[in-house]
Design an enzyme around this catalytic site. Sequence first.
Site, PDB file in Angstrom:
ATOM      1  CE  LYS A 113      11.433 -23.422  16.088  1.00 38.94           C
ATOM      2  NZ  LYS A 113      10.025 -23.120  15.979  1.00 38.94           N
ATOM      3  NE  ARG A 139      -3.259  -2.144   2.935  1.00 38.44           N
ATOM      4  CZ  ARG A 139      -4.510  -2.317   2.555  1.00 38.44           C
ATOM      5  NH1 ARG A 139      -5.176  -1.332   1.999  1.00 38.44           N
ATOM      6  NH2 ARG A 139      -5.097  -3.469   2.732  1.00 38.44           N
ATOM      7  CG  HIS A 171       1.824 -25.889  11.228  1.00 35.22           C
ATOM      8  ND1 HIS A 171       1.785 -25.550   9.908  1.00 35.22           N
ATOM      9  CD2 HIS A 171       2.038 -24.726  11.890  1.00 35.22           C
ATOM     10  CE1 HIS A 171       1.972 -24.242   9.771  1.00 35.22           C
ATOM     11  NE2 HIS A 171       2.124 -23.713  10.967  1.00 35.22           N
TER      12      HIS A 171
HETATM   13  C1  BG6 Z   1       3.152 -20.448  12.295  1.00 40.26           C
HETATM   14  C2  BG6 Z   1       2.326 -20.018  13.474  1.00 40.26           C
HETATM   15  O1  BG6 Z   1       2.337 -21.018  11.304  1.00 40.26           O
HETATM   16  O2  BG6 Z   1       4.112 -21.428  12.710  1.00 40.26           O
HETATM   17  C3  BG6 Z   1       3.221 -19.492  14.581  1.00 40.26           C
HETATM   18  O3  BG6 Z   1       1.427 -19.013  13.047  1.00 40.26           O
HETATM   19  C4  BG6 Z   1       4.291 -20.483  14.935  1.00 40.26           C
HETATM   20  O4  BG6 Z   1       2.443 -19.171  15.741  1.00 40.26           O
HETATM   21  C5  BG6 Z   1       5.027 -20.950  13.678  1.00 40.26           C
HETATM   22  O5  BG6 Z   1       5.186 -19.873  15.843  1.00 40.26           O
HETATM   23  C6  BG6 Z   1       5.994 -22.069  13.989  1.00 40.26           C
HETATM   24  O6  BG6 Z   1       6.763 -22.344  12.849  1.00 40.26           O
HETATM   25  P1  BG6 Z   1       8.218 -22.966  12.989  1.00 40.26           P
HETATM   26  O7  BG6 Z   1       8.653 -23.180  11.577  1.00 40.26           O
HETATM   27  O8  BG6 Z   1       9.062 -21.968  13.723  1.00 40.26           O
HETATM   28  O9  BG6 Z   1       8.070 -24.240  13.747  1.00 40.26           O
END
Ligand code: BG6
Length: 489
Positions: free
Chosen positions: A344, A50, A239
């Site tokens: 993670k 935009r 996912h």
């Molecule tokens: C995204 C989500 O699709 O995937 C996020 O919207 C999430 O909330 C992310 O943190 C995680 O992706 P990755 O690749 O870091 O595991």
Amino acid sequence: MKDAQSSSAVEVVLFGALGDLSRRKLLPALYQLDLAGLLHDDTRIVGVARQEHEVQAFIDFTKENLTNFVSEGLNQEVLERFLSRLVYQQLDFKQTDAYKGLAETLSGGNKERIYYFSTPPAIYGDITEGLYVAGLIEAQDRVVMEKPIGHCLESSKVINDMVSKHFEENQIYRIDHYLGKETVLNLLVLRFANSLFTNNWDRNHIDHVQITVAESVGIEGRWGFYDEAGQMRDMVQNHLLQILSLLAMEPPADLSADSIRDEKLKVLKALLPINRHNIKDKTVRGQYTEGFLAGKSVPGYLEEEGANKTSATESFVAIKAEIDNWRWTGVPFYLRTGKRMPAKHSEIVIQFKEQPHNIFKDSYVDLPANKLTIRLQPDEGVELQVMNKIPGIASQMNIHENKLDLSFSETYENERVVDAYERLMLEVINGNQSLFVRRDEVEAAWTWADGIIEAWGASNDKPKPYAAGSWGPVSSISLIARDDRQWVE
Ligand code: BG6
């Protein structure tokens, strides 16, 4: 699928070119393809947003973001080439007339166009209409759509209908970036290139499956978006269900897009519904409270910036999913995903059944069953737990649990782990839909997820609290313990 090296000249039109996804993922992914020699010399990248900008401002923006997000440093020659591909077009997405300006910027001729929608899904329909009115949609063109596609089945149909008005299904590429991850792709190879697994992949050999997708981050300043979605819509509906369907599907006849997607769809349709009658037994939802992560105090969900203090949105979900078909009846798939967990860490655990009879009971009373662990991220790899004799002369056989460990970083130490977006972008350029989600898959996934979300809404239960930095609410342990099983930590 065409050979990557022979990818044709395309025009990649990035809607939302100045946004976060474009900065962090899409522009770096395109740069990496250029570096690998996978972009045709005549390929151009048209940034659309935009804001009023000169082309030079978009070039500077791109350069700055590549510097920040390409971790291994930039190759100057490739950088120059890449920047020379860039064009910028200011556009008010909702103004159908304004797309004439975009038409003038695009090259015309026979170049295939890839329209990448990296904008809020609510305007996918406006963009599609604008492109159509300006005569910018040809049979060879493609459209890439980011999730979330709706927030329930009905709203996903509205978005899909708007886009399908002018694009055929074979032109539509719905992204689930987990399908571009090396380790998720490797599920196909593990399952269908190894007879050891192919022949033992069913209810006769597998006791249960665990899929954990844990993140240590919170909602990262996305309160507005996240609070509307929650972990169920943000992670499970897409996912986790994609991972589950790749794990559970029947062998496809080949690797073609529809062979794979037909099989995934059957799994999604065979998921046993979860509704208000069984919601308490089959699911746990949680919301993080203040806690500690990596030694630092972090706020709870309701204390995040911009938070509505009474929100009942879940940041953690655990589900006992069951697939009602010949292969999987009686084998639970335990799903678990959350924000602000200790690390993670995403992995799949396939717990095989125990041996029917233990001839080693003199030295090992309970013979553990084999366990296959697929580490999705980080520290990607595959690990198989087996029993082994401890060397020694003792008359009684001493046996021990050991691991066959295939660590990708050690085994393929010279190979760079390709980012999911690089692979997905290349697949779009090459016109291969295998790694993209078909409309009927999205709808089957929403049908199942909607049942859970509605049942939560109808119950008076709020999400269970869990301290940031923990593995979720205690009741998620009970969910699996009720079946005499436990989460693998
Ligand atoms: C995204 C989500 O699709 O995937 C996020 O919207 C999430 O909330 C992310 O943190 C995680 O992706 P990755 O690749 O870091 O595991």
